[in-house]
Design a protein around this motif. Structure first.
Motif, short mmCIF file in Angstrom:
data_model
loop_
_atom_site.label_atom_id
_atom_site.label_comp_id
_atom_site.label_asym_id
_atom_site.label_seq_id
_atom_site.Cartn_x
_atom_site.Cartn_y
_atom_site.Cartn_z
N UNK A 1 0.85 -1.20 0.00
CA UNK A 1 0.00 0.00 0.00
C UNK A 1 0.88 1.24 0.00
N UNK A 2 0.56 2.19 -0.90
CA UNK A 2 1.36 3.41 -1.01
C UNK A 2 1.06 4.36 0.15
N UNK A 3 2.13 4.98 0.66
CA UNK A 3 2.00 6.01 1.69
C UNK A 3 2.45 7.32 1.08
N UNK A 4 1.64 8.37 1.22
CA UNK A 4 1.93 9.66 0.60
C UNK A 4 2.59 10.60 1.59
N UNK A 5 3.68 11.22 1.13
CA UNK A 5 4.32 12.28 1.92
C UNK A 5 4.52 13.49 0.99
N UNK A 6 4.45 14.67 1.58
CA UNK A 6 4.63 15.92 0.84
C UNK A 6 5.95 16.56 1.26
N UNK A 7 6.74 16.93 0.26
CA UNK A 7 8.06 17.50 0.52
C UNK A 7 8.16 18.88 -0.14
N UNK A 8 8.56 19.86 0.64
CA UNK A 8 8.82 21.19 0.08
C UNK A 8 10.24 21.60 0.44
N UNK A 23 17.44 15.16 5.26
CA UNK A 23 16.24 15.72 4.63
C UNK A 23 15.64 16.82 5.51
N UNK A 24 15.72 16.65 6.80
CA UNK A 24 15.15 17.63 7.72
C UNK A 24 15.77 19.02 7.54
N UNK A 25 17.06 19.06 7.14
CA UNK A 25 17.75 20.35 6.97
C UNK A 25 17.35 21.05 5.69
N UNK A 26 17.05 20.28 4.65
CA UNK A 26 16.79 20.90 3.33
C UNK A 26 15.31 20.99 2.98
N UNK A 27 14.44 20.31 3.74
CA UNK A 27 13.04 20.26 3.32
C UNK A 27 12.09 20.18 4.51
N UNK A 28 10.87 20.60 4.22
CA UNK A 28 9.76 20.42 5.16
C UNK A 28 8.99 19.20 4.69
N UNK A 29 8.83 18.20 5.58
CA UNK A 29 8.18 16.93 5.22
C UNK A 29 6.88 16.81 6.00
N UNK A 30 5.79 16.56 5.27
CA UNK A 30 4.47 16.43 5.89
C UNK A 30 3.86 15.09 5.47
N UNK A 31 3.27 14.42 6.44
CA UNK A 31 2.64 13.12 6.17
C UNK A 31 2.40 12.39 7.47
N UNK A 34 4.81 9.07 12.14
CA UNK A 34 5.87 8.07 12.36
C UNK A 34 6.80 7.98 11.16
N UNK A 35 6.20 8.02 9.97
CA UNK A 35 6.97 7.90 8.74
C UNK A 35 7.85 9.14 8.51
N UNK A 36 7.28 10.31 8.70
CA UNK A 36 8.03 11.56 8.44
C UNK A 36 9.21 11.72 9.41
N UNK A 37 9.05 11.22 10.63
CA UNK A 37 10.15 11.28 11.60
C UNK A 37 11.36 10.48 11.10
N UNK A 38 11.08 9.33 10.49
CA UNK A 38 12.17 8.49 9.95
C UNK A 38 12.77 9.14 8.70
N UNK A 39 11.91 9.72 7.84
CA UNK A 39 12.39 10.33 6.61
C UNK A 39 13.27 11.55 6.88
N UNK A 69 14.82 4.20 0.83
CA UNK A 69 14.35 3.83 2.16
C UNK A 69 13.10 2.96 2.07
N UNK A 70 12.16 3.39 1.18
CA UNK A 70 10.92 2.62 0.99
C UNK A 70 10.37 2.94 -0.40
N UNK A 71 10.44 2.01 -1.34
CA UNK A 71 9.98 2.26 -2.72
C UNK A 71 8.47 2.46 -2.85
N UNK A 72 7.73 2.12 -1.82
CA UNK A 72 6.28 2.23 -1.88
C UNK A 72 5.76 3.60 -1.44
N UNK A 73 6.67 4.50 -1.06
CA UNK A 73 6.24 5.84 -0.62
C UNK A 73 5.95 6.70 -1.85
N UNK A 74 4.79 7.32 -1.86
CA UNK A 74 4.42 8.25 -2.93
C UNK A 74 4.85 9.66 -2.49
#
Length: 207
Positions: A1-8, A23-31, A34-39, A69-74
């Motif tokens: 199942x795909x999990x969606x995250x938004x990156x700016x 990633x935390x230094x260069x982008x804002x990650x929303x989703x 638990x997943x965004x903390x790892x990303x 990290x996870x190929x199923x992430x959208x």
């Protein structure tokens, strides 16, 4: 199942030599929390001496690391497609003698520029004519006009640059700050485009 995250991606960040960029230094990650903390902890780039003073992080590189990290992430990328990474080196202490020399050079240069401008437009003759029109008397040195004019010139420069030493007069940016901002944007565009060209050349060479 795909999990969606938004990156700016952030437009510009500052790092120090040998820093590790995540990633935390260069982008804002929303989703998903638990997943965004790892990303956010995913490794993107380590600053090397060969990077000199600037690095460009492309959104495609970020997406590539997320899929490792996870190929199923959208991944949905929003906003800028590159982040300019400025490498800040330790500044050397400024010599007081050098500071005084530069300050004196700028002071003399600015004074000469103002005097040459006034000479070109015959400001002294203008003051003499205004004085004669107002008082009816000719005066070779109309100090009544020249002194307030000189004080007003200095006050006008303070208002124009919106600064009195380090204190800002109001929140409105000065024309100089706007020009510096526009210059920085143009510089960032050039750096990003130049970096992309270098990356394309390296890819072609590898082929």
């Amino acid at each position: 199942m795909e999990k969606t995250v938004y990156i700016r991606l952030r437009h510009r960040i500052q790092v120090h030599p040998n820093d590790v960029i995540t990633i935390d230094k260069v982008a804002l990650v929303v989703g998903d929390k638990e997943l965004t903390q790892k990303l956010r902890e995913l490794f993107i780039h380590k600053i090397k001496p060969s990077d000199k003073n600037m690095v460009v992080i492309d959104v495609m590189h970020v997406i590539k690391e997320v899929h490792k990290f996870d190929p199923h992430i959208d991944v949905q990328a929003i906003g800028a497609s590159q982040t300019i990474v400025e490498i800040v080196f330790e500044k050397k202490k400024l010599s007081p003698l050098l500071f005084c020399a530069v300050w004196l050079l700028l002071f003399i240069g600015a004074g000469l520029a103002i005097m040459n401008f006034h000479e070109d437009v015959s400001m002294q003759q203008v003051h003499q004519r205004i004085h004669k029109l107002v008082t009816g008397k000719a005066n070779a040195q109309p100090l009544l006009l020249q002194i307030p004019y000189s004080l007003g010139l200095g006050l006008g420069m303070v208002l124009f640059f919106n600064h009195l030493f380090k204190k800002r007069i109001n929140e409105e940016p000065s024309p100089l700050e706007v020009e510096i901002f526009n210059y920085q944007l143009d510089l960032d565009k050039y750096v990003a485009m130049n970096e992309n060209k270098e990356n394309l050349n390296e890819t072609n060479e590898d082929r």
